[in-house]
Design a protein around this motif. Structure first.
Motif, PDB file in Angstrom:
ATOM      1  N   LEU A 169      -5.651  -4.831   9.418  1.00  0.00           N
ATOM      2  CA  LEU A 169      -6.305  -3.991   8.418  1.00  0.00           C
ATOM      3  C   LEU A 169      -5.293  -3.189   7.608  1.00  0.00           C
ATOM      4  O   LEU A 169      -5.316  -3.188   6.382  1.00  0.00           O
ATOM      5  CB  LEU A 169      -7.299  -3.051   9.111  1.00  0.00           C
ATOM      6  CG  LEU A 169      -7.876  -1.946   8.221  1.00  0.00           C
ATOM      7  CD1 LEU A 169      -8.622  -2.545   7.041  1.00  0.00           C
ATOM      8  CD2 LEU A 169      -8.781  -1.030   9.012  1.00  0.00           C
ATOM      9  N   ARG A 170      -4.394  -2.530   8.315  1.00  0.00           N
ATOM     10  CA  ARG A 170      -3.470  -1.638   7.615  1.00  0.00           C
ATOM     11  C   ARG A 170      -2.615  -2.404   6.603  1.00  0.00           C
ATOM     12  O   ARG A 170      -2.509  -2.018   5.446  1.00  0.00           O
ATOM     13  CB  ARG A 170      -2.590  -0.926   8.633  1.00  0.00           C
ATOM     14  CG  ARG A 170      -1.659   0.045   7.956  1.00  0.00           C
ATOM     15  CD  ARG A 170      -0.850   0.825   8.930  1.00  0.00           C
ATOM     16  NE  ARG A 170       0.111   1.602   8.164  1.00  0.00           N
ATOM     17  CZ  ARG A 170       0.847   2.549   8.655  1.00  0.00           C
ATOM     18  NH1 ARG A 170       0.732   2.881   9.905  1.00  0.00           N
ATOM     19  NH2 ARG A 170       1.704   3.190   7.888  1.00  0.00           N
ATOM     20  N   ARG A 171      -2.016  -3.512   7.054  1.00  0.00           N
ATOM     21  CA  ARG A 171      -1.133  -4.275   6.163  1.00  0.00           C
ATOM     22  C   ARG A 171      -1.910  -4.869   4.992  1.00  0.00           C
ATOM     23  O   ARG A 171      -1.479  -4.812   3.832  1.00  0.00           O
ATOM     24  CB  ARG A 171      -0.450  -5.416   6.949  1.00  0.00           C
ATOM     25  CG  ARG A 171       0.782  -4.998   7.752  1.00  0.00           C
ATOM     26  CD  ARG A 171       2.043  -4.826   6.887  1.00  0.00           C
ATOM     27  NE  ARG A 171       2.262  -5.897   5.934  1.00  0.00           N
ATOM     28  CZ  ARG A 171       2.817  -7.062   6.215  1.00  0.00           C
ATOM     29  NH1 ARG A 171       3.222  -7.331   7.439  1.00  0.00           N
ATOM     30  NH2 ARG A 171       2.999  -7.967   5.260  1.00  0.00           N
ATOM     31  N   ALA A 172      -3.082  -5.432   5.304  1.00  0.00           N
ATOM     32  CA  ALA A 172      -3.860  -6.081   4.246  1.00  0.00           C
ATOM     33  C   ALA A 172      -4.301  -5.047   3.203  1.00  0.00           C
ATOM     34  O   ALA A 172      -4.247  -5.296   1.995  1.00  0.00           O
ATOM     35  CB  ALA A 172      -5.070  -6.792   4.846  1.00  0.00           C
ATOM     36  N   PHE A 173      -4.720  -3.878   3.688  1.00  0.00           N
ATOM     37  CA  PHE A 173      -5.158  -2.822   2.769  1.00  0.00           C
ATOM     38  C   PHE A 173      -3.994  -2.352   1.898  1.00  0.00           C
ATOM     39  O   PHE A 173      -4.105  -2.227   0.674  1.00  0.00           O
ATOM     40  CB  PHE A 173      -5.732  -1.659   3.587  1.00  0.00           C
ATOM     41  CG  PHE A 173      -6.140  -0.487   2.755  1.00  0.00           C
ATOM     42  CD1 PHE A 173      -7.310  -0.530   2.010  1.00  0.00           C
ATOM     43  CD2 PHE A 173      -5.368   0.659   2.681  1.00  0.00           C
ATOM     44  CE1 PHE A 173      -7.700   0.543   1.219  1.00  0.00           C
ATOM     45  CE2 PHE A 173      -5.740   1.740   1.895  1.00  0.00           C
ATOM     46  CZ  PHE A 173      -6.910   1.669   1.170  1.00  0.00           C
ATOM     47  N   GLU A 174      -2.853  -2.113   2.548  1.00  0.00           N
ATOM     48  CA  GLU A 174      -1.672  -1.666   1.779  1.00  0.00           C
ATOM     49  C   GLU A 174      -1.287  -2.723   0.733  1.00  0.00           C
ATOM     50  O   GLU A 174      -0.940  -2.388  -0.398  1.00  0.00           O
ATOM     51  CB  GLU A 174      -0.491  -1.440   2.724  1.00  0.00           C
ATOM     52  CG  GLU A 174      -0.589  -0.138   3.498  1.00  0.00           C
ATOM     53  CD  GLU A 174       0.515   0.015   4.552  1.00  0.00           C
ATOM     54  OE1 GLU A 174       0.559   1.087   5.158  1.00  0.00           O
ATOM     55  OE2 GLU A 174       1.302  -0.936   4.765  1.00  0.00           O
TER      56      GLU A 174
END
Ligand code: SF4
Length: 448
Positions: A238-243
C-alpha cells in the motif's frame, strides 16, 4: 512544456485575416496560450506548426483509450493534483481478474457478475468496464481460449496479461477488434511489445520495478513510436503503491516530466487476500490516482460503493448534477393526483421520485430549476422561494392537468407557504414532509 503567447504567435501565419474570430494573430495566440480558444479555428496554420502546437498543448497526462465504441474506456488526461482546483477528467476503469488456470464455472461466475452488477443512480448507469485475463498456465492455446470466452460472453474492454510476447500475440488474435490493453512491456521484452502494440494499434502497459526504470522504459517505447502507454510502477504494498501514484502525478503535472505523463494501472488484487481490505485499497486509488484498478473479483457489497465513490470524485465540483426543469408524471396520473414540487438537484429528484413511486400513489412532481441545488440550499440562496416558485408553477401547464389546486411543498420550504398562497391565487399550499422517506406515509392521507 506549454508555449507562451509570443512563442505561439511566431508559429502563426501573421496575416491578421480575422477568420478565427480574433482581430489579430497575436490576440489569437494569447487566447490559445490561456486555453481560451482552439487551434482548429485558424485554417491557415502549416502542418509543421500544427504538430508543434498540438504537442505543446497536449495534456500533461496522455489520454489513453482501451476498447472501442460505446464500451471504450478513456483514462488519463488529468490536469490537476486536487479535484477542487478544477475537476478530475476521466474516471478510472474497474477490471475483474480472470486467470486461464481457473475452471469453467469460476470464469463463468466472474463474467456473469461482471455483466449483472450494474446500478442506476441519479439517472446514470454505474458498472465496471474491464476484464483482465492473466496467463498463468504458460500455454498460448489455453490463454486464447479464455480470451475467446470473454469476448463471447461479455462486452468488456480487455486487458491481456502475460510476460511472454508470443502468448500475448495469441490472446490478441482472439480480441484484436476490441483494441485490448497489452500487459506488459518490461526491460526484457520492450522491443517485441513495442512492435506488437504498433502492429495492432493497441495501448501497452510499461511495467518496471522502480520509477527511474519506468521512465526509461516509456522513453524507449515512445522512441519506438508507441504513444498510448499505461504505467505500472510494480509496487504491491500500500505505502509504495500510494507514494508512486502521487509521485507520478506530481512529476507529470508539476515537473512537466513527459516520461511519466501517462495514466496508471494498480492492483489491489495483488496487495491482499482479504476482500474487504482489497475494497478499501481500491477506494484509495479511486481518489489518488489510479487509471485502471484491477480487483480479484466483483462483489455487490464492495463494487457498488466503489462505483458511487468514483462517480462522486469525478463529478465536476463546479457543476452539480441537475435534472431538467418540468412536470414529471410518476405512475398512471389523473386529474385527482397529488402535485408535489421539489428542486432539480439530481439526487433530490431521484430520491423524491423514488419515494413517490414506492408509495404507489400516482403523482405529478414539479421540478424547479435551482441550478442543481438541493431544497435547503436553494431556499437559503433565494432560488426556491415564493417569488421564484410561483412563476414556474404558472408557466407550467399543471393547473390545466388537475381539478384540485393543491400544491405540496417540501417541509424545508415551509416558510414560503403563505407567500406562495399570495402569489398563486386559487391554490392551496400544503406543507409536506421534511424527509423524502416520509412521503409514502404522507401521500396515504391524500384527498384531492
Ligand atoms: Fe491569424 Fe489564423 Fe486568426 Fe487569420 S485565422 S487572424 S491567420 S490566427
Amino acid at each position: 512544456m506549454p508555449l507562451t503567447g509570443i512563442e505561439i504567435y511566431k508559429l502563426l501565419p501573421q496575416t491578421n485575416c480575422k477568420e478565427c474570430g480574433d482581430p489579430t494573430c497575436l490576440a489569437f495566440a494569447m487566447k490559445l496560450a490561456a486555453g481560451k480558444t482552439e487551434l482548429a479555428l485558424c485554417p491557415y496554420i502549416s502542418e509543421e506548426a500544427k504538430v508543434k502546437l498540438e504537442e505543446a498543448s497536449a495534456p500533461p497526462i496522455r489520454v489513453v483509450t482501451i476498447g472501442v465504441g460505446d464500451r471504450a474506456v478513456k483514462i488519463g488526461g488529468e490536469t490537476v493534483m486536487f479535484r477542487h482546483e478544477k475537476r478530475f477528467e476521466n474516471p478510472p476503469g474497474f477490471a475483474v481478474l480472470i486467470s486461464d488456470t481457473m475452471d469453467e464455472a469460476e470464469i463463468d461466475g466472474r463474467l456473469a457478475r461482471f455483466s449483472q452488477l450494474q446500478y442506476e443512480r441519479v439517472g446514470v448507469t454505474l458498472r465496471p468496464e474491464l476484464v483482465a485475463v492473466r496467463n498463468d498456465s504458460g500455454e498460448a492455446g489455453k490463454f486464447e481460449a479464455v480470451v475467446n470466452k470473454v469476448t463471447q460472453k461479455s462486452d468488456a474492454g480487455i486487458i491481456l496479461m502475460s510476460s511472454n510476447p508470443d502468448i500475448l500475440a495469441a490472446g490478441l488474435k482472439a480480441c484484436a477488434d476490441r483494441k485490448p490493453l497489452l500487459y506488459a512491456a518490461t526491460k526484457e521484452n520492450v522491443a517485441r511489445l513495442a512492435d506488437l502494440a504498433k502492429e495492432s494499434s493497441c495501448p501497452v502497459v510499461a511495467k518496471a520495478s522502480s520509477l527511474e526504470e519506468l521512465a526509461q522504459l516509456t522513453t524507449e517505447l515512445t522512441e519506438a513510436g508507441v504513444k498510448d502507454i499505461v504505467l505500472d510502477s510494480g509496487s504491491r504494498t500500500l505505502r509504495r503503491a500510494f507514494e508512486d501514484q502521487v509521485f507520478i502525478r506530481r512529476a507529470a503535472l508539476v515537473k512537466k516530466f513527459r516520461p511519466l505523463g501517462f495514466p496508471t494501472i494498480v492492483f489491489p488484487s495483488e496487495m491482499t487476500d482479504d476482500p474487504m481490505k482489497e475494497a478499501v485499497l481500491a477506494s484509495l486509488f479511486v481518489a489518488k490516482y489510479g487509471g485502471i484498478i484491477v480487483l480479484s473479483d466483483f462483489r455487490g457489497e464492495s463494487l457498488f460503493p466503489l462505483l458511487v465513490e468514483r462517480m462522486n470524485v469525478y463529478t465536476d465540483p463546479q457543476r452539480p448534477l441537475a435534472t431538467t426543469e418540468g412536470i414529471y408524471k410518476i405512475g398512471d396520473v389523473d386529474e385527482n393526483s397529488p402535485v408535489l414540487i421539489t428542486t432539480n438537484f439530481s439526487l433530490t429528484y431521484f430520491i423524491v421520485s423514488g419515494e413517490i413511486e414506492a408509495s404507489k400513489i400516482p403523482s405529478y412532481l414539479l421540478v424547479k430549476d435551482t441550478e442543481g441545488l438541493s431544497v435547503m440550499t436553494a431556499w437559503a440562496a433565494g432560488k426556491f422561494v415564493a417569488d421564484a416558485i410561483a412563476p414556474f408553477v404558472k408557466k407550467s401547464s399543471i393547473a390545466d392537468q388537475v381539478k384540485h389546486h393543491k400544491l405540496v411543498i417540501p417541509g424545508y420550504a415551509a416558510p414560503e407557504s403563505s407567500g406562495l398562497e399570495d402569489e398563486l391565487p386559487g391554490w392551496e399550499i400544503l406543507v409536506g414532509p421534511r424527509e423524502a422517506s416520509h412521503i409514502p406515509a404522507y401521500l396515504k392521507g391524500w384527498k384531492p
